[in-house]
Design a protein around this motif. Sequence first.
Motif, PDB file in Angstrom:
ATOM      1  N   ARG A  59       3.775  -6.350  -7.093  1.00 21.76           N
ATOM      2  CA  ARG A  59       3.092  -6.718  -8.344  1.00 21.76           C
ATOM      3  C   ARG A  59       3.775  -6.065  -9.541  1.00 21.76           C
ATOM      4  O   ARG A  59       3.965  -6.698 -10.589  1.00 21.76           O
ATOM      5  N   TYR A  60       4.122  -4.800  -9.406  1.00 18.55           N
ATOM      6  CA  TYR A  60       4.775  -4.095 -10.516  1.00 18.55           C
ATOM      7  C   TYR A  60       6.128  -4.729 -10.836  1.00 18.55           C
ATOM      8  O   TYR A  60       6.423  -5.037 -12.000  1.00 18.55           O
TER       9      TYR A  60
ATOM     10  N   MET B  37       5.336  12.415 -14.941  1.00 18.53           N
ATOM     11  CA  MET B  37       4.188  12.862 -14.167  1.00 18.53           C
ATOM     12  C   MET B  37       4.056  12.015 -12.910  1.00 18.53           C
ATOM     13  O   MET B  37       4.529  10.892 -12.854  1.00 18.53           O
ATOM     14  N   TYR B  38       3.425  12.599 -11.902  1.00 21.76           N
ATOM     15  CA  TYR B  38       3.330  11.971 -10.584  1.00 21.76           C
ATOM     16  C   TYR B  38       2.200  10.948 -10.608  1.00 21.76           C
ATOM     17  O   TYR B  38       1.036  11.284 -10.442  1.00 21.76           O
ATOM     18  N   VAL B  39       2.556   9.685 -10.832  1.00 25.26           N
ATOM     19  CA  VAL B  39       1.576   8.606 -10.871  1.00 25.26           C
ATOM     20  C   VAL B  39       1.979   7.584  -9.815  1.00 25.26           C
ATOM     21  O   VAL B  39       2.763   6.665 -10.094  1.00 25.26           O
ATOM     22  N   PRO B  40       1.520   7.719  -8.574  1.00 24.30           N
ATOM     23  CA  PRO B  40       1.976   6.821  -7.515  1.00 24.30           C
ATOM     24  C   PRO B  40       1.289   5.467  -7.548  1.00 24.30           C
ATOM     25  O   PRO B  40       0.135   5.338  -7.955  1.00 24.30           O
ATOM     26  N   ILE B  41       2.027   4.449  -7.120  1.00 23.28           N
ATOM     27  CA  ILE B  41       1.491   3.110  -6.871  1.00 23.28           C
ATOM     28  C   ILE B  41       1.571   2.896  -5.367  1.00 23.28           C
ATOM     29  O   ILE B  41       2.660   2.843  -4.796  1.00 23.28           O
ATOM     30  N   TYR B  42       0.425   2.803  -4.706  1.00 24.13           N
ATOM     31  CA  TYR B  42       0.385   2.763  -3.253  1.00 24.13           C
ATOM     32  C   TYR B  42       0.474   1.329  -2.736  1.00 24.13           C
ATOM     33  O   TYR B  42      -0.121   0.411  -3.305  1.00 24.13           O
ATOM     34  N   GLY B  43       1.204   1.177  -1.649  1.00 26.10           N
ATOM     35  CA  GLY B  43       1.259  -0.106  -0.962  1.00 26.10           C
ATOM     36  C   GLY B  43       2.406  -0.978  -1.423  1.00 26.10           C
ATOM     37  O   GLY B  43       2.693  -1.091  -2.616  1.00 26.10           O
TER      38      GLY B  43
END
Length: 291
Positions: A190-191, A178-184
């Motif tokens: 951090r991830y 599923m489309y779960v974006p992490i912005y920046g």
Amino acid sequence: MYELKTLLPQFDIKLPNCMYELRNVSISAGAAPCPENEDTAAVLQRQEKVLKQLEELKAQLAQIREGLNIKVCGKSVQHTTACHNGGLKEVPLHDVVVNGHPNFIPYALLALKNAWRNLYTIDVKTFTHSTLADIGPAAREFEANLAKVAVNEELPKINVTLIWKNCEHTEMISSPTMYVPIYGEVNIIRYLGRVGPVEYRYENSPLCNEIDAVLDICYQLLRCTTHKSQVAMVRLLDKRLNQQQYFGGSEMSVADIGVYSSLIRMPAITDKDLTPALLAWRKRAKLITEI
């Protein structure tokens, strides 16, 4: 007892001729099907066939799952560990996709790839989306520098697909379903800092809050619209450095990666805007990030 009157009037219902009548194929529990009822026997036969197919499908899925487990173990895919990752369940990492604009190059990917070359492998493959006619010389140089860093298949690895795209924010997709974006870019750091080598995981470190504070300053720095506000953020970084060798103390951390990448992306900030402590830090960081 008394009789209730019928609420609905009695009338004949004419069924449309496009409908057909279904026979009653139900049987009582434990009763054997009547040999004369061919419909019931046909339904039971189809049911047995479906159940047999389901069992075969279940066996095939078990074989596929076993094969995938062997493949994952053979590739030495990096796992999150319970002892170093807050008690999380150990699971293999999925490949991630990063969408970025050539005007906002995620230099942190190259910095991490160089800094982790002996600990962890980030295999970055780049593609160009149809929304861009040309990515420009800076992005092409970035791709060439990524290709120079060899991929060590013996080390734990995460595959990153970088797509040059006409998008407003740098974003990372970590979920394959599923489309779960992490912005920046800072949040992407951090991830990766949480799933990368143990030496760079900072959640259990006493400097956890300090590293997060430095990354927050980087996030604000990248969104400053005036040179005055950019210099103000640089002054905050100088206070956080506090005459240390690195922002995480005596060792390099993801905070240093965030600051180094942010300063590269801000050409308006020159050496005149940096304090002597930041200039000395940048020389030390450059030896590790090799950018």
